[in-house]
Design a protein around this motif. Structure first.
Motif, PDB file in Angstrom:
ATOM      1  N   VAL A  44       1.128  -0.949  -0.496  1.00  0.00           N
ATOM      2  CA  VAL A  44       0.086   0.109  -0.073  1.00  0.00           C
ATOM      3  C   VAL A  44       0.826   1.455  -0.013  1.00  0.00           C
ATOM      4  N   ASN A  45       2.164   1.183   1.123  1.00  0.00           N
ATOM      5  CA  ASN A  45       3.115   2.147   1.056  1.00  0.00           C
ATOM      6  C   ASN A  45       3.949   2.501   0.251  1.00  0.00           C
ATOM      7  N   PHE A  46       4.565   1.497  -0.984  1.00  0.00           N
ATOM      8  CA  PHE A  46       4.851   1.542  -1.676  1.00  0.00           C
ATOM      9  C   PHE A  46       5.416   1.386  -3.235  1.00  0.00           C
ATOM     10  N   GLY A  47       3.960   0.481  -3.518  1.00  0.00           N
ATOM     11  CA  GLY A  47       4.124  -0.134  -4.866  1.00  0.00           C
ATOM     12  C   GLY A  47       4.602  -1.715  -5.143  1.00  0.00           C
ATOM     13  N   GLU A  48       4.427  -1.785  -5.960  1.00  0.00           N
ATOM     14  CA  GLU A  48       4.570  -3.931  -6.046  1.00  0.00           C
ATOM     15  C   GLU A  48       5.778  -3.316  -6.301  1.00  0.00           C
ATOM     16  N   CYS A  49       6.494  -2.144  -6.700  1.00  0.00           N
ATOM     17  CA  CYS A  49       8.158  -2.154  -7.121  1.00  0.00           C
ATOM     18  C   CYS A  49       8.743  -2.549  -5.240  1.00  0.00           C
ATOM     19  N   GLY A  50       8.701  -1.289  -4.450  1.00  0.00           N
ATOM     20  CA  GLY A  50       8.607  -1.644  -3.448  1.00  0.00           C
ATOM     21  C   GLY A  50       8.838  -2.817  -2.599  1.00  0.00           C
ATOM     22  N   LEU A  51       7.489  -3.733  -2.520  1.00  0.00           N
ATOM     23  CA  LEU A  51       6.974  -4.605  -2.087  1.00  0.00           C
ATOM     24  C   LEU A  51       8.382  -5.786  -2.730  1.00  0.00           C
ATOM     25  N   ALA A  52       8.039  -5.651  -4.486  1.00  0.00           N
ATOM     26  CA  ALA A  52       9.296  -7.110  -4.479  1.00  0.00           C
ATOM     27  C   ALA A  52      10.761  -6.342  -4.415  1.00  0.00           C
ATOM     28  N   SER A  53      10.735  -5.491  -4.343  1.00  0.00           N
ATOM     29  CA  SER A  53      12.248  -5.140  -3.996  1.00  0.00           C
ATOM     30  C   SER A  53      12.721  -5.878  -2.401  1.00  0.00           C
ATOM     31  N   SER A  54      11.476  -5.983  -1.247  1.00  0.00           N
ATOM     32  CA  SER A  54      11.774  -6.214  -0.240  1.00  0.00           C
ATOM     33  C   SER A  54      10.852  -7.270  -0.089  1.00  0.00           C
ATOM     34  N   LEU A  55      10.722  -8.503  -0.881  1.00  0.00           N
ATOM     35  CA  LEU A  55      10.629  -9.612  -0.474  1.00  0.00           C
ATOM     36  C   LEU A  55      11.160 -10.860  -0.677  1.00  0.00           C
ATOM     37  N   GLY A  56      12.562 -10.831  -1.430  1.00  0.00           N
ATOM     38  CA  GLY A  56      13.944 -11.424  -1.238  1.00  0.00           C
ATOM     39  C   GLY A  56      14.448 -11.550   0.392  1.00  0.00           C
ATOM     40  N   SER A  57      14.431 -10.883   0.721  1.00  0.00           N
ATOM     41  CA  SER A  57      14.870 -11.205   2.239  1.00  0.00           C
ATOM     42  C   SER A  57      14.368 -11.089   3.312  1.00  0.00           C
ATOM     43  N   LEU A  58      12.988 -10.169   3.656  1.00  0.00           N
ATOM     44  CA  LEU A  58      11.658 -10.541   4.356  1.00  0.00           C
ATOM     45  C   LEU A  58      11.628 -11.555   5.015  1.00  0.00           C
ATOM     46  N   GLN A  59      11.482 -11.382   5.805  1.00  0.00           N
ATOM     47  CA  GLN A  59      10.823 -12.798   6.806  1.00  0.00           C
ATOM     48  C   GLN A  59      10.792 -12.858   8.340  1.00  0.00           C
ATOM     49  N   VAL A  60       9.541 -13.382   8.851  1.00  0.00           N
ATOM     50  CA  VAL A  60       9.026 -12.888   9.996  1.00  0.00           C
ATOM     51  C   VAL A  60       9.690 -14.531  10.253  1.00  0.00           C
ATOM     52  N   LYS A  61      10.933 -14.369  11.322  1.00  0.00           N
ATOM     53  CA  LYS A  61      12.048 -14.679  11.858  1.00  0.00           C
ATOM     54  C   LYS A  61      11.339 -15.731  13.168  1.00  0.00           C
ATOM     55  N   PHE A  62       9.817 -15.386  14.150  1.00  0.00           N
ATOM     56  CA  PHE A  62      10.360 -16.037  15.686  1.00  0.00           C
ATOM     57  C   PHE A  62       8.427 -15.009  15.623  1.00  0.00           C
ATOM     58  N   VAL A  63       7.390 -15.241  16.080  1.00  0.00           N
ATOM     59  CA  VAL A  63       6.458 -14.926  17.147  1.00  0.00           C
ATOM     60  C   VAL A  63       6.259 -15.805  17.908  1.00  0.00           C
ATOM     61  N   ASN A  64       6.029 -15.001  19.403  1.00  0.00           N
ATOM     62  CA  ASN A  64       5.609 -15.564  20.537  1.00  0.00           C
ATOM     63  C   ASN A  64       4.227 -14.455  20.933  1.00  0.00           C
ATOM     64  N   PRO A  65       3.000 -15.104  20.890  1.00  0.00           N
ATOM     65  CA  PRO A  65       1.788 -15.315  21.284  1.00  0.00           C
ATOM     66  C   PRO A  65       1.787 -14.515  22.273  1.00  0.00           C
ATOM     67  N   ILE A  66       1.932 -15.405  24.016  1.00  0.00           N
ATOM     68  CA  ILE A  66       1.818 -14.986  24.558  1.00  0.00           C
ATOM     69  C   ILE A  66       2.520 -13.512  25.355  1.00  0.00           C
ATOM     70  N   THR A  67       3.643 -13.415  24.891  1.00  0.00           N
ATOM     71  CA  THR A  67       4.392 -11.960  24.991  1.00  0.00           C
ATOM     72  C   THR A  67       4.062 -11.257  24.206  1.00  0.00           C
ATOM     73  N   LYS A  68       3.977 -11.468  22.768  1.00  0.00           N
ATOM     74  CA  LYS A  68       3.602 -10.506  21.700  1.00  0.00           C
ATOM     75  C   LYS A  68       5.344 -10.076  20.998  1.00  0.00           C
ATOM     76  N   LEU A  69       5.788 -10.490  21.277  1.00  0.00           N
ATOM     77  CA  LEU A  69       7.244 -10.088  20.381  1.00  0.00           C
ATOM     78  C   LEU A  69       7.591 -10.729  19.115  1.00  0.00           C
ATOM     79  N   CYS A  70       7.503 -10.857  18.887  1.00  0.00           N
ATOM     80  CA  CYS A  70       8.100 -11.190  17.048  1.00  0.00           C
ATOM     81  C   CYS A  70      10.003 -10.453  16.687  1.00  0.00           C
ATOM     82  N   ILE A  71      10.826 -11.542  15.668  1.00  0.00           N
ATOM     83  CA  ILE A  71      11.772 -10.807  15.515  1.00  0.00           C
ATOM     84  C   ILE A  71      11.857 -10.688  13.348  1.00  0.00           C
TER      85      ILE A  71
END
Length: 114
Positions: A44-71
């Motif tokens: 929404v904020n950076f368009g398809e080109c912005g999404l494509a450039s960031s998708l190569g390395s964007l990854q949610v590595k860890f989420v804790n649903p109890i403490t609400k922390l994510c990496i």
């Protein structure tokens, strides 16, 4: 040899405290939910080109649903774009949320052999 440098963001997710407690569908923070919300915000904020450039390395590595922390991992070149898109996320599913950056760390380069 190529070195990939990443940034890791430790984020805290704040759920809306004014949300109706009688709702039968409580939100559960998962890697899929957080990843989808971030990707939608980048689109929404950076368009398809912005999404494509960031998708190569964007990854949610860890989420804790109890403490609400994510990496969240992203490339060194794209971390400011991803960080700004994360601050603009207002909802995960139907639940209003806010993200707070707790730490931004630097990884060592990974050397790939030819």
């Amino acid at each position: 040899m190529v070195g990939f440098k990443n940034r890791y963001m430790v984020m805290e997710v704040f759920l809306d405290p004014n949300r109706d407690l009688g709702v039968d569908d409580p939100i559960i923070i998962t890697q899929y939910n957080v990843s989808k919300a971030i990707k939608d915000s980048v689109l929404v904020n950076f368009g398809e080109c912005g999404l494509a450039s960031s998708l190569g390395s964007l990854q949610v590595k860890f989420v804790n649903p109890i403490t609400k922390l994510c990496i969240i991992r992203t490339s060194r070149e794209e971390y400011q774009k991803v960080w700004s898109a994360i601050t603009m996320v207002r909802r995960i599913g139907n639940c209003p949320v806010l993200f707070n950056l707790l730490d931004l760390s630097v990884s060592r380069p990974v050397k790939l052999l030819p």
